[in-house]
Motif scaffolding. Structure first.
Motif, PDB file in Angstrom:
ATOM      1  N   ILE A 121      -5.855   1.428   1.187  1.00  0.00           N
ATOM      2  CA  ILE A 121      -4.944   0.868   2.760  1.00  0.00           C
ATOM      3  C   ILE A 121      -5.900  -1.450   1.596  1.00  0.00           C
ATOM      4  O   ILE A 121      -5.728  -2.221   2.680  1.00  0.00           O
ATOM      5  CB  ILE A 121      -6.406   0.551   3.654  1.00  0.00           C
ATOM      6  N   ARG A 122      -6.305  -1.424   1.093  1.00  0.00           N
ATOM      7  CA  ARG A 122      -6.945  -2.953   0.413  1.00  0.00           C
ATOM      8  C   ARG A 122      -5.627  -3.753   0.802  1.00  0.00           C
ATOM      9  O   ARG A 122      -6.313  -4.896   1.402  1.00  0.00           O
ATOM     10  CB  ARG A 122      -7.352  -2.753  -1.346  1.00  0.00           C
TER      11      ARG A 122
ATOM     12  N   THR B 235      -3.296  -4.103   2.400  1.00  0.00           N
ATOM     13  CA  THR B 235      -3.417  -4.693   4.108  1.00  0.00           C
ATOM     14  C   THR B 235      -4.121  -5.253   4.583  1.00  0.00           C
ATOM     15  O   THR B 235      -4.711  -6.191   5.610  1.00  0.00           O
ATOM     16  CB  THR B 235      -3.139  -3.332   5.027  1.00  0.00           C
ATOM     17  N   SER B 236      -5.665  -4.568   4.210  1.00  0.00           N
ATOM     18  CA  SER B 236      -6.309  -4.891   5.149  1.00  0.00           C
ATOM     19  C   SER B 236      -7.303  -6.444   4.435  1.00  0.00           C
ATOM     20  O   SER B 236      -7.487  -6.668   5.296  1.00  0.00           O
ATOM     21  CB  SER B 236      -7.548  -3.321   4.108  1.00  0.00           C
TER      22      SER B 236
ATOM     23  N   SER C 156      -6.227   0.779   8.827  1.00  0.00           N
ATOM     24  CA  SER C 156      -6.756  -0.356   8.620  1.00  0.00           C
ATOM     25  C   SER C 156      -7.595  -0.431   9.802  1.00  0.00           C
ATOM     26  O   SER C 156      -8.182  -1.997   9.654  1.00  0.00           O
ATOM     27  CB  SER C 156      -6.139  -1.274   7.581  1.00  0.00           C
TER      28      SER C 156
ATOM     29  N   VAL D  72     -12.673  -5.573   8.005  1.00  0.00           N
ATOM     30  CA  VAL D  72     -11.644  -6.791   9.006  1.00  0.00           C
ATOM     31  C   VAL D  72     -12.302  -8.086   9.590  1.00  0.00           C
ATOM     32  O   VAL D  72     -12.190  -9.154   9.223  1.00  0.00           O
ATOM     33  CB  VAL D  72     -10.457  -6.103   8.992  1.00  0.00           C
TER      34      VAL D  72
ATOM     35  N   ASN E 211     -12.899   0.528   9.066  1.00  0.00           N
ATOM     36  CA  ASN E 211     -12.242  -0.671   8.374  1.00  0.00           C
ATOM     37  C   ASN E 211     -12.071  -1.557   9.292  1.00  0.00           C
ATOM     38  O   ASN E 211     -12.370  -3.024   9.087  1.00  0.00           O
ATOM     39  CB  ASN E 211     -11.184   0.196   8.288  1.00  0.00           C
TER      40      ASN E 211
ATOM     41  N   ASP F 215       0.951  -1.203  -0.080  1.00  0.00           N
ATOM     42  CA  ASP F 215       0.093  -0.498   0.166  1.00  0.00           C
ATOM     43  C   ASP F 215       0.666   1.099  -0.422  1.00  0.00           C
ATOM     44  O   ASP F 215       0.472   2.075  -0.661  1.00  0.00           O
ATOM     45  CB  ASP F 215      -0.796  -0.239   1.303  1.00  0.00           C
TER      46      ASP F 215
ATOM     47  N   PHE G 246     -12.682  -3.282   0.885  1.00  0.00           N
ATOM     48  CA  PHE G 246     -11.637  -2.286   0.971  1.00  0.00           C
ATOM     49  C   PHE G 246     -11.577  -1.415   0.165  1.00  0.00           C
ATOM     50  O   PHE G 246     -11.496  -1.886  -1.277  1.00  0.00           O
ATOM     51  CB  PHE G 246     -10.523  -2.898   1.805  1.00  0.00           C
TER      52      PHE G 246
END
Length: 500
Positions: free
Chosen positions: A419-420, A422-423, A237, A247, A243, A84, A415
């Motif tokens: 932050i896609r 990582t999340s 995240s 998750v 967010n 990211d 997401f």
């Protein structure tokens, strides 16, 4: 709010398929690297662990195998953050190299007889490196392909990435069988088992040069040029309640159940055939290989179908079918391979090299060898039983394709771009790495414990508390998938989300 995904013209459709092909090839190689260890678990247990207790050595090998799964979430955090911050392409290029080097090194580690306890320690460290690398690979590949795809075809496009895990296992089995068939059993046991690990180095080099020439994800490039990338993906995240809620939902409502079904339908099935049913090592690989080959195309089918009807109903249907049918399926597998239920052809019994060979009316052949007073039996099943077993494994592979085919698109759509990587990586690798990866070790332990409890109770009271101890290991995936099914049913939305 919809992603500003690129419009795929006839011209750049070729580029899109190159992106899918290059991403899938690299991911396939990483799965091959990761699973070659599990595919050779029985052999590895005799090479890197003390030989005086074969059962403990095998359980230690499964624990080492599981350790690679346990660290995958840490790899997801580390490489997800990099992905990211600096981009998808360069991050999963690094993961490919780390995985390849660790796999090759396992093939070079001296055995326990040569360096003692240093052998299992070194193998464990290399296994942890494999887990860290895989933790960063999948999220990068899935995100990269999804961000090149049209939103209405994202399930279909990303489903090609989903095939790589099964193909990686399939190829690992194929390489093992090819290596074994090209040399004597003694040579394979002495050094030939190292060949599948060393072959990885060639595949990694090829994939590296293919990936090196790929462009960065267009959505990430756009976000970066507009200054919309995250300066702290980890905090954004998991530190922001909104967010983090998604998750947790992705983990407990989807990937947790998907993870245990994936490993039950493929890896536990292999372990169950080899270690509970005592089916011949080569024959189990052929059985699993045939089922995987027949079922792999359904990843793409269910990915495509999820574009039409949504991700939720397909994934939850796969979980529910597995929950309801696992015990009947594995009970049938056990009974098909149990020679005590078959008619022995006494006139065909013979001795070969200190082993007693028994032949049965369905074509099954049992080999009984006495190891220091402990009888060990392996069974090579007849042709009809072979196909019946392959069919039962194929049914489980269908469940796998239902829960796994749409999962990449499902996670990507939950997401935003910033932050896609990582999340989505963390819930995926906790669900698969921890809940799924621990399954072979936990299930094997539960079966071993049930059998031992029965043995003690039989001597003490003549009654056995477990009616079918060989099915005890299935409670783990059934319970985990059941919890995930309920959470997903109540809280997942069927409409495919798509956020910036």
């Amino acid at each position: 709010m919809a992603d500003s995904s690129p419009v795929v013209s006839k011209t750049n459709k070729k580029t899109l398929w190159k992106v899918i092909g290059a991403s899938s090839l690299g991911t396939l190689i990483e799965w091959y690297d990761f699973y070659i260890f599990g595919s050779l678990a029985i052999v590895i247990s005799t090479k890197f662990f003390p030989p005086d207790n074969p059962t403990a050595a095998f359980l230690s090998t499964l624990a080492t195998f599981a350790a690679g799964f346990v660290v995958r979430p840490f790899g997801a955090l580390f490489f997800g953050r990099l992905g990211d911050l600096i981009g998808r392409k360069y991050t999963f290029l690094v993961t490919l190299l780390v995985m390849g080097l660790a796999t090759c090194a396992i093939g070079l580690v001296p055995g326990y007889e040569t360096i003692g306890f240093a052998a299992p320690v070194i193998v464990l460290l290399l296994r942890l490196l494999q887990g860290l690398a895989l933790g960063g690979e999948y999220g990068g590949a899935a995100t990269y392909v999804a961000e090149h795809s049209e939103p209405e075809k994202r399930g279909f496009r990303t489903s090609w990435i989903q095939t790589t895990a099964t193909f990686g296992l399939f190829i690992s089995l194929g390489v093992i069988m090819l290596t074994k068939s090209s040399m004597s059993a003694e040579a394979f046991d002495e050094w030939g088992w190292r060949v599948p690990f060393l072959i990885s180095s060639v595949m990694v080099v090829v994939s590296y040069f293919i990936r090196r020439n790929m462009d960065e994800s267009p959505l990430f490039k756009k976000a970066k040029s507009e200054g919309k990338t995250s300066s702290n993906p980890l905090r954004e995240s998991f530190g922001k309640r909104y967010n983090f809620k998604f998750v947790l939902l992705a983990l407990f409502g989807a990937t947790m159940g998907q993870g245990v079904i994936w490993y039950t339908g493929q890896f536990y099935a292999l372990s169950f055939l080899q270690n509970v049913c005592r089916v011949d090592f080569d024959q189990t690989n052929y059985i699993i290989g045939a089922a995987l080959l027949a079922g792999t195309g359904f990843f793409v089918f269910f990915g495509w179908l999820s574009d039409k009807v949504g991700r939720k109903p397909i994934m939850l249907a796969g979980m529910l079918l597995a929950i309801l049918t696992y015990r009947p399926i594995y009970d049938r597998i056990y009974r098909l391979t149990d020679v005590s239920n078959k008619q022995e052809l006494v006139d065909q019994q013979r001795m070969e090299g200190g082993a007693t060979i028994k032949v049965y009316d369905d074509g099954s052949v049992a080999t009984l060898i006495d190891h220091d007073g402990i009888p060990t039996q392996t069974v090579k099943v007849g042709q009809r039983t072979f196909f019946s077993l392959a069919l039962l494994i194929f049914i489980q592979v269908l469940y796998v394709t239902m829960v796994y085919g749409p999962i990449a698109a499902f996670l990507v759509e939950m997401f935003p771009v910033r932050i896609r990587y990582t999340s989505m990586s963390l819930p995926y690798h906790i669900g698969n790495g921890i809940f799924g990866g621990l399954l072979p070790a936990v299930a094997t332990y539960l079966v071993t414990k049930a059998q031992a409890t029965n043995a003690v109770a039989l001597q003490a009271s003549g009654a056995m508390p477990y009616d079918k101890p060989y099915l005890a290991g299935l409670w783990y995936p059934i319970i985990i998938a059941g919890v995930s099914f309920v959470i997903g049913l109540l809280y997942l939305k069927n409409k495919n989300q798509d956020v910036q």
